[in-house]
Design an enzyme around this catalytic site. Structure first.
Site, PDB file in Angstrom:
ATOM      1  N   ASP A 133       0.815  -1.224   0.000  1.00 19.58           N
ATOM      2  CA  ASP A 133       0.000   0.000   0.000  1.00 19.58           C
ATOM      3  C   ASP A 133       0.846   1.271   0.000  1.00 19.58           C
ATOM      4  O   ASP A 133       0.395   2.327   0.420  1.00 19.58           O
ATOM      5  CB  ASP A 133      -0.979   0.004   1.184  1.00 19.58           C
ATOM      6  CG  ASP A 133      -0.246  -0.029   2.523  1.00 19.58           C
ATOM      7  OD1 ASP A 133       0.998  -0.204   2.520  1.00 19.58           O
ATOM      8  OD2 ASP A 133      -0.911   0.109   3.560  1.00 19.58           O
ATOM      9  N   HIS A 182      24.335   2.228 -17.326  1.00 22.90           N
ATOM     10  CA  HIS A 182      23.257   2.661 -16.426  1.00 22.90           C
ATOM     11  C   HIS A 182      23.427   2.046 -15.039  1.00 22.90           C
ATOM     12  O   HIS A 182      22.490   1.490 -14.467  1.00 22.90           O
ATOM     13  CB  HIS A 182      21.878   2.342 -17.030  1.00 22.90           C
ATOM     14  CG  HIS A 182      21.524   3.247 -18.165  1.00 22.90           C
ATOM     15  ND1 HIS A 182      20.444   3.062 -18.980  1.00 22.90           N
ATOM     16  CD2 HIS A 182      22.122   4.372 -18.617  1.00 22.90           C
ATOM     17  CE1 HIS A 182      20.408   4.027 -19.888  1.00 22.90           C
ATOM     18  NE2 HIS A 182      21.417   4.830 -19.689  1.00 22.90           N
ATOM     19  N   ASP A 231      26.921  10.722 -13.317  1.00 24.85           N
ATOM     20  CA  ASP A 231      25.929  11.201 -14.291  1.00 24.85           C
ATOM     21  C   ASP A 231      24.685  11.527 -13.485  1.00 24.85           C
ATOM     22  O   ASP A 231      23.962  10.627 -13.061  1.00 24.85           O
ATOM     23  CB  ASP A 231      25.666  10.100 -15.327  1.00 24.85           C
ATOM     24  CG  ASP A 231      24.695  10.534 -16.425  1.00 24.85           C
ATOM     25  OD1 ASP A 231      23.972  11.536 -16.233  1.00 24.85           O
ATOM     26  OD2 ASP A 231      24.646   9.846 -17.468  1.00 24.85           O
ATOM     27  N   ASP A 263      21.094  17.134 -17.332  1.00 24.80           N
ATOM     28  CA  ASP A 263      21.698  15.804 -17.504  1.00 24.80           C
ATOM     29  C   ASP A 263      23.198  16.008 -17.688  1.00 24.80           C
ATOM     30  O   ASP A 263      23.645  16.377 -18.769  1.00 24.80           O
ATOM     31  CB  ASP A 263      21.041  15.144 -18.734  1.00 24.80           C
ATOM     32  CG  ASP A 263      21.554  13.738 -18.985  1.00 24.80           C
ATOM     33  OD1 ASP A 263      22.316  13.215 -18.158  1.00 24.80           O
ATOM     34  OD2 ASP A 263      21.175  13.154 -20.031  1.00 24.80           O
ATOM     35  N   HIS A 303      26.978   3.968 -27.394  1.00 24.59           N
ATOM     36  CA  HIS A 303      25.721   4.716 -27.234  1.00 24.59           C
ATOM     37  C   HIS A 303      25.705   5.953 -28.122  1.00 24.59           C
ATOM     38  O   HIS A 303      26.696   6.256 -28.792  1.00 24.59           O
ATOM     39  CB  HIS A 303      25.492   5.072 -25.760  1.00 24.59           C
ATOM     40  CG  HIS A 303      26.586   5.910 -25.143  1.00 24.59           C
ATOM     41  ND1 HIS A 303      26.780   7.237 -25.447  1.00 24.59           N
ATOM     42  CD2 HIS A 303      27.546   5.589 -24.234  1.00 24.59           C
ATOM     43  CE1 HIS A 303      27.789   7.704 -24.743  1.00 24.59           C
ATOM     44  NE2 HIS A 303      28.291   6.728 -24.000  1.00 24.59           N
ATOM     45  N   HIS A 343      21.007  13.396 -26.919  1.00 30.10           N
ATOM     46  CA  HIS A 343      19.561  13.253 -27.105  1.00 30.10           C
ATOM     47  C   HIS A 343      18.905  14.583 -26.783  1.00 30.10           C
ATOM     48  O   HIS A 343      19.528  15.460 -26.169  1.00 30.10           O
ATOM     49  CB  HIS A 343      19.026  12.146 -26.178  1.00 30.10           C
ATOM     50  CG  HIS A 343      19.499  12.273 -24.755  1.00 30.10           C
ATOM     51  ND1 HIS A 343      18.900  13.100 -23.830  1.00 30.10           N
ATOM     52  CD2 HIS A 343      20.568  11.712 -24.104  1.00 30.10           C
ATOM     53  CE1 HIS A 343      19.547  13.018 -22.672  1.00 30.10           C
ATOM     54  NE2 HIS A 343      20.584  12.195 -22.806  1.00 30.10           N
ATOM     55  N   HIS A 388      15.231  12.038 -21.711  1.00 31.50           N
ATOM     56  CA  HIS A 388      15.308  11.703 -23.139  1.00 31.50           C
ATOM     57  C   HIS A 388      14.027  12.285 -23.733  1.00 31.50           C
ATOM     58  O   HIS A 388      12.978  11.646 -23.719  1.00 31.50           O
ATOM     59  CB  HIS A 388      15.413  10.189 -23.358  1.00 31.50           C
ATOM     60  CG  HIS A 388      16.653   9.616 -22.712  1.00 31.50           C
ATOM     61  ND1 HIS A 388      16.754   8.316 -22.280  1.00 31.50           N
ATOM     62  CD2 HIS A 388      17.851  10.184 -22.421  1.00 31.50           C
ATOM     63  CE1 HIS A 388      17.958   8.122 -21.744  1.00 31.50           C
ATOM     64  NE2 HIS A 388      18.634   9.237 -21.817  1.00 31.50           N
ATOM     65  N   GLU A 403      27.453  13.908 -25.163  1.00 31.55           N
ATOM     66  CA  GLU A 403      27.970  12.999 -24.138  1.00 31.55           C
ATOM     67  C   GLU A 403      28.741  11.806 -24.695  1.00 31.55           C
ATOM     68  O   GLU A 403      28.390  10.657 -24.478  1.00 31.55           O
ATOM     69  CB  GLU A 403      26.822  12.485 -23.267  1.00 31.55           C
ATOM     70  CG  GLU A 403      25.618  11.932 -24.038  1.00 31.55           C
ATOM     71  CD  GLU A 403      24.532  11.397 -23.102  1.00 31.55           C
ATOM     72  OE1 GLU A 403      24.870  10.579 -22.237  1.00 31.55           O
ATOM     73  OE2 GLU A 403      23.370  11.798 -23.252  1.00 31.55           O
ATOM     74  N   TYR A 418      34.566   3.281 -22.812  1.00 31.13           N
ATOM     75  CA  TYR A 418      34.405   2.340 -21.691  1.00 31.13           C
ATOM     76  C   TYR A 418      35.211   1.092 -22.018  1.00 31.13           C
ATOM     77  O   TYR A 418      34.886   0.371 -22.971  1.00 31.13           O
ATOM     78  CB  TYR A 418      32.917   1.993 -21.509  1.00 31.13           C
ATOM     79  CG  TYR A 418      32.040   3.234 -21.567  1.00 31.13           C
ATOM     80  CD1 TYR A 418      31.774   3.977 -20.421  1.00 31.13           C
ATOM     81  CD2 TYR A 418      31.532   3.693 -22.789  1.00 31.13           C
ATOM     82  CE1 TYR A 418      31.015   5.137 -20.476  1.00 31.13           C
ATOM     83  CE2 TYR A 418      30.774   4.856 -22.860  1.00 31.13           C
ATOM     84  CZ  TYR A 418      30.518   5.571 -21.709  1.00 31.13           C
ATOM     85  OH  TYR A 418      29.767   6.724 -21.775  1.00 31.13           O
ATOM     86  N   ARG A 447      32.959   9.360 -19.371  1.00 34.43           N
ATOM     87  CA  ARG A 447      31.957  10.083 -20.165  1.00 34.43           C
ATOM     88  C   ARG A 447      31.963  11.519 -19.674  1.00 34.43           C
ATOM     89  O   ARG A 447      32.151  11.779 -18.481  1.00 34.43           O
ATOM     90  CB  ARG A 447      30.560   9.465 -20.008  1.00 34.43           C
ATOM     91  CG  ARG A 447      29.469  10.223 -20.763  1.00 34.43           C
ATOM     92  CD  ARG A 447      28.149   9.456 -20.907  1.00 34.43           C
ATOM     93  NE  ARG A 447      27.482   9.204 -19.656  1.00 34.43           N
ATOM     94  CZ  ARG A 447      27.421   8.024 -19.045  1.00 34.43           C
ATOM     95  NH1 ARG A 447      28.014   6.980 -19.589  1.00 34.43           N
ATOM     96  NH2 ARG A 447      26.795   7.880 -17.898  1.00 34.43           N
ATOM     97  N   GLU A 472      29.491  14.938 -20.207  1.00 37.02           N
ATOM     98  CA  GLU A 472      28.176  15.285 -20.765  1.00 37.02           C
ATOM     99  C   GLU A 472      27.764  16.701 -20.395  1.00 37.02           C
ATOM    100  O   GLU A 472      27.746  17.069 -19.223  1.00 37.02           O
ATOM    101  CB  GLU A 472      27.118  14.289 -20.245  1.00 37.02           C
ATOM    102  CG  GLU A 472      25.702  14.608 -20.680  1.00 37.02           C
ATOM    103  CD  GLU A 472      24.691  13.527 -20.307  1.00 37.02           C
ATOM    104  OE1 GLU A 472      24.898  12.832 -19.290  1.00 37.02           O
ATOM    105  OE2 GLU A 472      23.695  13.391 -21.040  1.00 37.02           O
TER     106      GLU A 472
HETATM  107  N1  GLY Z   1      21.579  10.006 -17.763  1.00 38.04           N
HETATM  108  C1  GLY Z   1      21.043   9.403 -18.910  1.00 38.04           C
HETATM  109  C2  GLY Z   1      21.695   9.892 -20.115  1.00 38.04           C
HETATM  110  O1  GLY Z   1      22.745  10.467 -20.069  1.00 38.04           O
HETATM  111  O2  GLY Z   1      21.169   9.780 -21.182  1.00 38.04           O
HETATM  112 MN    MN Z   2      23.439  11.567 -18.435  1.00 34.15          MN
HETATM  113 MN    MN Z   3      22.177  12.069 -21.446  1.00 31.20          MN
END
Ligand code: GLY
Ligand code: MN
Ligand code: MN
Length: 425
Positions: free
Chosen positions: A20, A223, A240, A251, A330, A334, A341, A367, A371, A389, A391
């Site tokens: 609940d 992720h 991130d 982001d 990747h 985006h 996203h 970004e 890796y 990374r 970004e």
């Molecule tokens: N944090 C998700 C991305 O960078 O797309």
């Molecule tokens: Mn990100």
């Molecule tokens: Mn991102």
């Protein structure tokens, strides 16, 4: 919207966490964009040809429910505070459906988001169709409203940019705080909590997505959200994390040394990623396309991987064989907005072939990353287990772009200098 059409746009519902208890409520971004209404279970009906084009169905006031679960605007509050033409209790919605929808050619409704509402709409359609169009005229055509809302959300207004800059500033300062506080022996979770506390303290409603706080080779898991491992001397940490402000996301990713100093091997990879990132930021300007930018990032990173000795061969062949995907798997970025996203199509034709050109008002992340899996025998040993990374969030402008997160340090010397400051105890 088409002539003689009507749109039905539902709010989100609360989602059960277990038994609940519920997850913290998060409004549906399309619904929030159109209405600004923060409560669950509401339904917006937009009927441009009506004398009251905007009706909002809302949870009715209910003293007992409000004592247990929180305040409600109710019908009165919706009229007073949300500029609706008409507000009605959502309990009346199923009975009102025929009255609302009959006589329209086109219904804008996105199936599969709200399955309970899907059933109500299907039930209505099936009922009216059984009347063989003798006495009822249900819509013939059902269209996905996100074709329209996606296009609207893609191009940010000045006010939206203000909110996004604020989301960027809050998260950016949280990254700087992490750079000052991180030290060997801390747990990833402590870094997560200090950043999130900072964001809430500074006006964010929370994080824009689950933060990724990866020490050492956890940074090679794209992720990674467990965020529960100790941080080791000599490793990097990849963070991130973005904030949500007035519904809008930032982001940001930064990767820096846990002990305050990049090793030579870490710096070699870092310099490659940073150079590619800067070039891809410069590329994010009016006229260039989303696809062009992705290809540009692949070309630059493939060259970089060759320089580092991760790949061998002709760049053209390595790209054709997608060899780069072993270390860069990747997209380079985006759309960013109410969703991390964000909404909006990445192409301009029905065959999804023509990539969309960047245009003023669009916000995109940049970004790139590399890796190196910890067990990758083909990579030089010194690079194994490193994930990097970087970004940023970039607003396309008339004559170039503006980096909303440009103030967050990413130059390695600057990061090292910041980490040496006495605040880091
Ligand atoms: N944090 C998700 C991305 O960078 O797309
Ligand atoms: Mn990100
Ligand atoms: Mn991102």
């Amino acid at each position: 919207m088409d002539p003689n059409s009507i749109a039905v746009i539902p709010a989100a519902h609360e989602a059960t966490r277990s038994y609940d208890t519920e997850f913290k409520f998060h409004q549906d971004p399309d619904f929030l964009y159109l209405t600004g209404f923060p409560e669950p279970d509401a339904i917006a009906v937009i009927d441009p040809s009506s004398k009251t084009p905007y009706t909002l169905y809302v949870r009715p006031r209910d003293p007992v429910m409000e004592t247990w679960f929180g305040r409600r605007q109710g019908v009165e509050g919706a009229v007073k505070n949300y500029k609706v033409d008409r507000a009605v209790s959502v309990e009346k919605f199923p009975a009102d459906l025929a009255k609302l929808l009959d006589g329209h050619e086109v219904l804008y409704y996105r199936f599969s988001v709200d399955t309970a509402l899907d059933q109500q709409i299907l039930h209505y359609l099936s009922n009216q169709r059984q009347r063989r169009l003798k006495t009822a005229y249900p819509p013939h055509t059902i269209k996905d409203p996100t074709i329209i809302t996606g296009e609207m959300r893609l191009h940010k207004s000045e006010k939206e940019v203000t909110f996004m800059q604020k989301a960027a500033d809050i998260a950016g300062a949280a990254h700087v705080l992490a750079m000052k506080k991180v030290k060997p022996g801390m747990n990833e979770g402590q870094v997560e909590s200090l950043m999130e506390a900072y964001m809430r303290d500074n006006g964010a409603s929370g994080v824009a997505y689950n933060s990724i706080i990866g020490g050492g080779d956890n940074a090679t898991i794209l992720h990674y959200v467990e965020n529960n491992m100790p941080l080791k001397d000599g490793d990097l940490i990849l963070i991130d994390a973005g904030a949500e402000y007035e519904g809008y996301a930032s982001d940001i990713t930064r990767t820096f040394p846990i002990n305050g100093k990049y090793s030579a091997a870490q710096r070699e990879i870092y310099d490659v990623v940073l150079d590619v990132q800067q070039q891809c930021i410069d590329y994010t300007k009016t006229g260039n396309t989303v696809k062009g930018r992705q290809e540009f990032s692949i070309e630059l990173l493939t060259e970089g991987m060759k320089k580092l000795g991760l790949l061998k061969g002709k760049t053209k062949d390595l790209i054709k064989k997608k060899s780069y995907m072993k270390y860069y798997m990747h997209g380079v970025g985006h759309y960013l907005g109410l969703d991390v996203h964000d909404a909006g199509r990445y192409f301009t034709d029905q065959n999804a072939k023509n990539s969309r050109p960047f245009a003023p008002g669009m916000v995109l992340t940049v970004e790139p990353g590399l890796y190196i899996p910890p067990d990758d025998k083909s990579a030089p040993a010194k690079y194994r287990g490193i994930g990097i990374r970087i970004e940023d969030d970039v607003l396309v402008t008339k004559d170039g772009n503006h980096n909303l997160t440009g103030k967050v340090p990413k130059n390695p010397d600057e990061i090292e200098a910041l980490m040496q400051k006495p605040a880091r105890k």
